[in-house]
Motif scaffolding. Structure first.
Motif, PDB file in Angstrom:
ATOM      1  N   ILE A  61       0.837  -1.205   0.000  1.00  0.00           N
ATOM      2  CA  ILE A  61       0.000   0.000   0.000  1.00  0.00           C
ATOM      3  C   ILE A  61       0.871   1.253   0.000  1.00  0.00           C
ATOM      4  N   ILE A  62       1.996   1.180   0.788  1.00  0.00           N
ATOM      5  CA  ILE A  62       2.912   2.333   0.836  1.00  0.00           C
ATOM      6  C   ILE A  62       3.519   2.582  -0.546  1.00  0.00           C
ATOM      7  N   ILE A  63       3.865   1.453  -1.193  1.00  0.00           N
ATOM      8  CA  ILE A  63       4.480   1.587  -2.528  1.00  0.00           C
ATOM      9  C   ILE A  63       3.479   2.183  -3.518  1.00  0.00           C
ATOM     10  N   PHE A  64       2.156   1.744  -3.433  1.00  0.00           N
ATOM     11  CA  PHE A  64       1.135   2.316  -4.298  1.00  0.00           C
ATOM     12  C   PHE A  64       1.075   3.824  -4.146  1.00  0.00           C
ATOM     13  N   LEU A  65       1.068   4.268  -2.869  1.00  0.00           N
ATOM     14  CA  LEU A  65       0.990   5.700  -2.623  1.00  0.00           C
ATOM     15  C   LEU A  65       2.221   6.437  -3.181  1.00  0.00           C
ATOM     16  N   TYR A  66       3.393   5.808  -2.920  1.00  0.00           N
ATOM     17  CA  TYR A  66       4.637   6.411  -3.435  1.00  0.00           C
ATOM     18  C   TYR A  66       4.621   6.523  -4.964  1.00  0.00           C
ATOM     19  N   TRP A  67       4.165   5.478  -5.592  1.00  0.00           N
ATOM     20  CA  TRP A  67       4.158   5.444  -7.056  1.00  0.00           C
ATOM     21  C   TRP A  67       3.183   6.456  -7.647  1.00  0.00           C
ATOM     22  N   ASN A  68       2.036   6.592  -6.978  1.00  0.00           N
ATOM     23  CA  ASN A  68       1.064   7.584  -7.443  1.00  0.00           C
ATOM     24  C   ASN A  68       1.647   8.996  -7.392  1.00  0.00           C
ATOM     25  N   ARG A  69       2.315   9.282  -6.279  1.00  0.00           N
ATOM     26  CA  ARG A  69       2.920  10.610  -6.181  1.00  0.00           C
ATOM     27  C   ARG A  69       3.991  10.821  -7.250  1.00  0.00           C
ATOM     28  N   LYS A  70       4.785   9.784  -7.453  1.00  0.00           N
ATOM     29  CA  LYS A  70       5.843   9.896  -8.469  1.00  0.00           C
ATOM     30  C   LYS A  70       5.254  10.120  -9.858  1.00  0.00           C
ATOM     31  N   LEU A  71       4.157   9.372 -10.168  1.00  0.00           N
ATOM     32  CA  LEU A  71       3.540   9.534 -11.478  1.00  0.00           C
ATOM     33  C   LEU A  71       2.935  10.919 -11.641  1.00  0.00           C
ATOM     34  N   SER A  72       2.429  11.472 -10.580  1.00  0.00           N
ATOM     35  CA  SER A  72       1.875  12.829 -10.658  1.00  0.00           C
ATOM     36  C   SER A  72       2.952  13.826 -11.054  1.00  0.00           C
ATOM     37  N   ARG A  73       4.089  13.699 -10.394  1.00  0.00           N
ATOM     38  CA  ARG A  73       5.185  14.606 -10.758  1.00  0.00           C
ATOM     39  C   ARG A  73       5.625  14.389 -12.198  1.00  0.00           C
ATOM     40  N   GLU A  74       5.664  13.110 -12.609  1.00  0.00           N
ATOM     41  CA  GLU A  74       6.110  12.817 -13.978  1.00  0.00           C
ATOM     42  C   GLU A  74       5.122  13.337 -15.017  1.00  0.00           C
ATOM     43  N   VAL A  75       3.818  13.311 -14.678  1.00  0.00           N
ATOM     44  CA  VAL A  75       2.823  13.853 -15.613  1.00  0.00           C
ATOM     45  C   VAL A  75       3.111  15.328 -15.888  1.00  0.00           C
ATOM     46  N   ALA A  76       3.317  16.069 -14.818  1.00  0.00           N
ATOM     47  CA  ALA A  76       3.602  17.497 -14.984  1.00  0.00           C
ATOM     48  C   ALA A  76       4.902  17.716 -15.756  1.00  0.00           C
ATOM     49  N   GLU A  77       5.922  16.923 -15.404  1.00  0.00           N
ATOM     50  CA  GLU A  77       7.210  17.062 -16.094  1.00  0.00           C
ATOM     51  C   GLU A  77       7.098  16.659 -17.560  1.00  0.00           C
ATOM     52  N   ARG A  78       6.276  15.596 -17.788  1.00  0.00           N
ATOM     53  CA  ARG A  78       6.130  15.120 -19.160  1.00  0.00           C
ATOM     54  C   ARG A  78       5.414  16.148 -20.021  1.00  0.00           C
ATOM     55  N   ILE A  79       4.387  16.788 -19.467  1.00  0.00           N
ATOM     56  CA  ILE A  79       3.687  17.827 -20.223  1.00  0.00           C
ATOM     57  C   ILE A  79       4.662  18.938 -20.623  1.00  0.00           C
ATOM     58  N   ARG A  80       5.492  19.358 -19.661  1.00  0.00           N
ATOM     59  CA  ARG A  80       6.461  20.414 -19.957  1.00  0.00           C
ATOM     60  C   ARG A  80       7.482  19.967 -21.000  1.00  0.00           C
ATOM     61  N   SER A  81       7.951  18.712 -20.854  1.00  0.00           N
ATOM     62  CA  SER A  81       8.961  18.201 -21.781  1.00  0.00           C
ATOM     63  C   SER A  81       8.410  18.059 -23.193  1.00  0.00           C
ATOM     64  N   GLU A  82       7.159  17.541 -23.305  1.00  0.00           N
ATOM     65  CA  GLU A  82       6.566  17.367 -24.624  1.00  0.00           C
ATOM     66  C   GLU A  82       6.327  18.709 -25.307  1.00  0.00           C
ATOM     67  N   GLU A  83       5.953  19.705 -24.530  1.00  0.00           N
ATOM     68  CA  GLU A  83       5.753  21.028 -25.111  1.00  0.00           C
ATOM     69  C   GLU A  83       7.071  21.610 -25.611  1.00  0.00           C
ATOM     70  N   ALA A  84       8.124  21.432 -24.794  1.00  0.00           N
ATOM     71  CA  ALA A  84       9.443  21.911 -25.215  1.00  0.00           C
ATOM     72  C   ALA A  84       9.921  21.152 -26.450  1.00  0.00           C
ATOM     73  N   LEU A  85       9.644  19.831 -26.476  1.00  0.00           N
ATOM     74  CA  LEU A  85      10.057  19.028 -27.618  1.00  0.00           C
ATOM     75  C   LEU A  85       9.312  19.449 -28.875  1.00  0.00           C
ATOM     76  N   ARG A  86       8.009  19.733 -28.731  1.00  0.00           N
ATOM     77  CA  ARG A  86       7.229  20.158 -29.892  1.00  0.00           C
ATOM     78  C   ARG A  86       7.792  21.458 -30.478  1.00  0.00           C
ATOM     79  N   LYS A  87       8.099  22.399 -29.596  1.00  0.00           N
ATOM     80  CA  LYS A  87       8.669  23.658 -30.082  1.00  0.00           C
ATOM     81  C   LYS A  87      10.026  23.435 -30.743  1.00  0.00           C
TER      82      LYS A  87
END
Length: 846
Positions: free
Chosen positions: A296-322
């Motif tokens: 359960i702890i790992i699930f919570l940890y992973w969810n938080r990590k994925l949240s950060r990665e979503v935000a980072e991925r959006i920024r990275s994809e936008e930079a890559l598109r430009k």
């Protein structure tokens, strides 16, 4: 929408993670077996060769992302690393990976054979003689990167004082040093250092390839960089192999050919299309699977990590598109620049051709009329004036040729034409030509030729002779006492009997060159600082052209000098082919005197009146009728009316040029078979190709030599054969009348006495001149000696002596030193033959 998709993806990860964790243990315990039944792409001999070399050492550039780089854990990765991994799978072979500190160290290890293979190396002329190459498996254009606030720079020619960075020993360094020596180059150790230097303002321009710049911009977070222009050069990337292993190149080519287009695209997308890489900590997953209570702890940890990665991925994809949009715009702009550069090159070529024509046309008149006046003026003072005009014209023509040569080298229009050449003969010829000047300065001439130097090498004689002439001429100019040394030696290449390393050196005991001046003397229009132009003269072009010519012949020119102790210039040519064929004789005998042409009509077409008058003067006293036309249109009309036997056609004229006129002449049935000889002031090889394609019978380059013009015309016009001399005339068989016999006896006696007097003058007055001249190599004095012989032959009406004088003059004008030496050596036999004829004539009339 993209953010929503990422949230959905996060939920799916949460749902599936439990099942994935349970199955992971089984996946780790089930090793994948290799397909050992795949067919071997190598021949048995190639496979046995690989087995005999189990530890082939390979290395690359550790600082060339995304092609090659070392990660934090010390692993070799990148586009090239993926290619090498596929290659190992195809060949069923494992290379021994080694590392060097930087790219320069990698190249150095390859030179000393501490390394067998370089994983990725761009092919340049300098490297072709030092290693072998596989087929190209990557190719990218070389571009320019600058800061956002800098002006637009469309091409390398627009750079002036900007600081231009290239990575040390990269292919871009070779291209820029050879073709753009005036750039303000700054050498950096890595691309990252160069890019940061541009971003910080320490450097103005970075020269590299698009993938590397794009990759580093994304990974370093640099936001003030833009691509401004594309260069005419590309990185053609191959695998470098030590020079004594050609079989390995064939093996590597077979492996590279098996890599599919889909695999290439997958590698490209992995390293270039995406600028991020997701990693899973398998050690952490393993621990999680063993400790179920913390799922359960790992699930919570992973969810938080994925949240950060979503935000980072959006920024990275936008930079890559430009970034991709900028790249597409840059590529479209690069195509436009390439077309513009091609148009500029064509315009530059046309300018060179026009300049050559416009300069050589008046020079043709100056030199031609000087040559005509020499035969008309006998006053010594006036002759000295003519000689000064002639020497000044030749000097001016030499400067013009140097400037045009430099322009052709810089525009890429000068071509190296290889053919079998005897270097022994070439160096002996050079020494012979300069021997008179060396003797006048009382210098010692030394020639040192290596016994191992082959007698037939594949070289460009014209350009190599030009370089050696320049170096020897400079050595004589700046040496007032001591010696001049000309040497050549050959060095073998291990494992290659068909090529050598050639070194030619010119050494002197002259004034020498200061250490701080040795680099600048190879720049165009620059000379040794403090050099007296009044004493030594010169334009500062000779060494600059020589350096560029040597580099075009796959070599380099070096200098060792100390002020006041002389200089040594060394030409090193790499990978010179040894030929089994002997060099061809390029010289044909040309008559210095107008032959006796049969009556014929010539149409002379030239827009410059002085040129037409000059050529008409060449034909004065002959049976040739000259009709003049001032442009191509008038030439077409006169050719159809007069139907001349031959047409002399200038190429560059108003209204209609010589090209168009000749094309129309060849299309009309009345004029199609008339031979047309081109008169051109251009030195470009492309123009002579065009002349051949349009059907010109021949071509003459301005300034036009009278002897060469006669020689060419004898191939298309009928000539009256020379009558036999009296000694060769057949005896008269019919019975002569008593009065005729007395007259014949008197004429024979007069002829015999004339021949005897001529032989006496040749034996006494000219004998001393001949002895001083025979080994001097002074071509000017040979011409004067031939003129005196010709005058005596005309006075005594002796055609045999006239032919001998003509051959001497022709050989001297062609610089045919071997033929000239043989002809001078035959002078005593000519005199003895003449004396024998005279004695026989006297006996027969007694």
């Amino acid at each position: 929408m993209r953010a929503k998709r990422c949230v959905v993806r996060q939920q799916l990860w949460s749902t599936r993670l439990g099942v994935a964790l349970l199955l992971l243990l089984w996946g780790c315990l089930a090793p994948v077996s290799a397909d050992e039944g795949a067919a071997d792409i190598l021949t048995p001999f190639e496979r046995s060769w690989l087995l005999a070399h189990p530890n082939i050492r390979i290395a690359g550039d550790p600082h060339w992302p995304p092609f090659e780089m070392i990660d934090e854990e010390g692993n070799y990765q990148g586009i090239v690393a993926d290619y090498i991994q596929l290659l190992e799978q195809r060949l069923n072979y494992r290379f021994e990976r080694t590392r060097r500190e930087n790219w320069t160290a990698t190249l150095g290890a390859m030179q000393t054979w501490e390394l067998d293979v370089i994983a990725a190396v761009a092919v340049t002329p300098r490297r072709e003689g030092r290693m072998l190459f596989s087929e190209h498996y990557l190719s990218y254009p070389i571009v320019m990167a600058v800061r956002d606030e800098m002006r637009f720079i469309g091409s390398l020619e627009e750079l002036d004082r900007e600081r231009v960075a290239v990575v040390k020993d990269y292919a871009s360094q070779d291209f820029l040093l050879i073709n753009h020596p005036n750039l303000n180059l700054v050498f950096v150790d890595t691309l990252e250092e160069g890019l940061l230097g541009v971003s910080n303002g320490d450097i103005d321009v970075l020269i590299s390839n698009i993938p590397s710049i794009s990759y580093l911009v994304n990974h370093l977070g640099v936001s003030n960089i833009k691509l401004t222009g594309i260069t005419p050069y590309t990185y053609d990337i191959a695998i470098g192999v030590r020079s004594d292993w050609p079989i390995l190149t064939r093996i590597l080519d077979k492996g590279l050919n098996t890599i599919t287009t889909e695999e290439q695209e997958a590698i490209y997308k992995k390293w270039i299309t995406f600028s991020y890489e997701e990693k899973i900590d398998y050690a952490l997953v393993w621990r999680i699977t063993t400790v179920a209570v913390v799922v359960i702890i790992i699930f919570l940890y992973w969810n938080r990590k994925l949240s950060r990665e979503v935000a980072e991925r959006i920024r990275s994809e936008e930079a890559l598109r430009k970034s991709e949009e900028r790249l597409r715009a840059a590529m479209k702009h690069a195509e436009h620049l390439a077309k513009a550069a091609d148009s500029a090159n064509k315009a530059k070529s046309e300018f060179l051709a026009n300049m050559s024509h416009e300069i050589r046309t008046p020079m043709n008149a100056v030199i031609g009329y000087t040559e005509l006046l020499e035969g008309l003026i006998h006053d010594a003072k006036q002759k000295s004036y003519l000689d000064a005009i002639k020497k000044g014209s030749r000097a001016l023509l030499t400067i013009i040729n140097d400037i045009l040569d430099l322009s052709k080298v810089e525009s890429g229009k000068l071509r190296i034409e290889y053919a079998p050449l005897d270097p022994h003969r070439l160096l002996q010829d050079v020494a012979q030509i300069f021997s008179a000047r060396i003797s006048q300065k009382k210098l010692d001439l030394r020639i040192v030729l290596d016994d191992q130097l082959p007698h037939s090498l594949v070289l460009d004689e014209v350009r190599l002779r030009q370089v050696i002439f320049n170096l020897v001429g400079n050595a004589i100019k700046f040496t007032h006492e001591g010696y001049i040394s000309l040497s050549a030696k050959a060095s073998s290449i291990p494992g290659d009997d068909d090529h050598i390393e050639l070194e030619i050196a010119v050494e002197d005991s002259g004034i020498g060159i200061a250490q701080d001046q040795q680099a600048r003397i190879f720049n165009a229009f620059e000379q040794h600082e403090g050099q007296s132009n009044r004493q030594y003269g010169g334009t500062g072009l000779g060494l600059a052209i020589s350096k560029k010519l040597v580099e075009m012949m796959n070599g380099e020119i070096g200098l060792k000098s100390e002020l006041g102790k002389g200089s040594r210039f060394e030409i090193r040519l790499h990978h010179v082919s040894v030929s089994q064929r002997k060099e061809e004789n390029k010289y044909e005998l040309r008559s210095a005197k107008a032959p006796r042409f049969r009556p014929a009509k010539i149409l002379l077409v030239d827009d410059v009146e002085t040129n037409r008058k000059l050529i008409k003067e060449f034909f004065s006293g002959t049976e040739l009728h000259i009709t003049e036309a001032c442009d191509g249109r008038e030439a077409l009309t006169l050719a159809r009316q007069e139907k001349p036997d031959l047409i002399l056609m200038d190429l560059r004229m108003p209204r209609m040029d010589g090209y168009e006129a000749t094309r129309l002449l060849k299309q009309h049935p009345l004029t199609a078979k008339i031979p047309v000889i081109a008169l051109t002031g251009s030195t470009l090889a492309d123009e002579f190709v065009r002349i051949d394609q349009l059907g010109f019978a021949d071509a003459l380059r301005k300034p036009i030599e009278r002897a060469l013009l006669f020689n060419v015309l004898t191939q298309y016009l009928a000539v009256v054969k020379a009558k036999k001399t009296k000694a060769e005339s057949p005896p008269v068989r019919e019975r002569a009348k008593p009065e005729a016999k007395v007259k014949q006896a008197t004429e024979a006696q007069v002829n015999a006495m004339a021949q005897q007097k001529l032989a006496s003058e040749l034996k006494q007055e000219l004998w001393t001149d001949w002895e001083d001249l025979k080994d001097s190599g002074d071509l000017q004095r040979v011409q004067e000696f031939a003129s005196r012989l010709s005058a005596m032959a005309e006075t005594y009406a002796h055609e045999g002596l006239e032919e001998y004088a003509r051959s001497l003059s022709t050989l001297a004008s062609q610089f045919d030193l071997q033929g000239l030496q043989a002809q001078l050596a035959a002078y005593p036999q000519e005199v003895e033959k003449l004396m024998s004829e005279a004695e026989d004539g006297v006996k027969n009339t007694a």
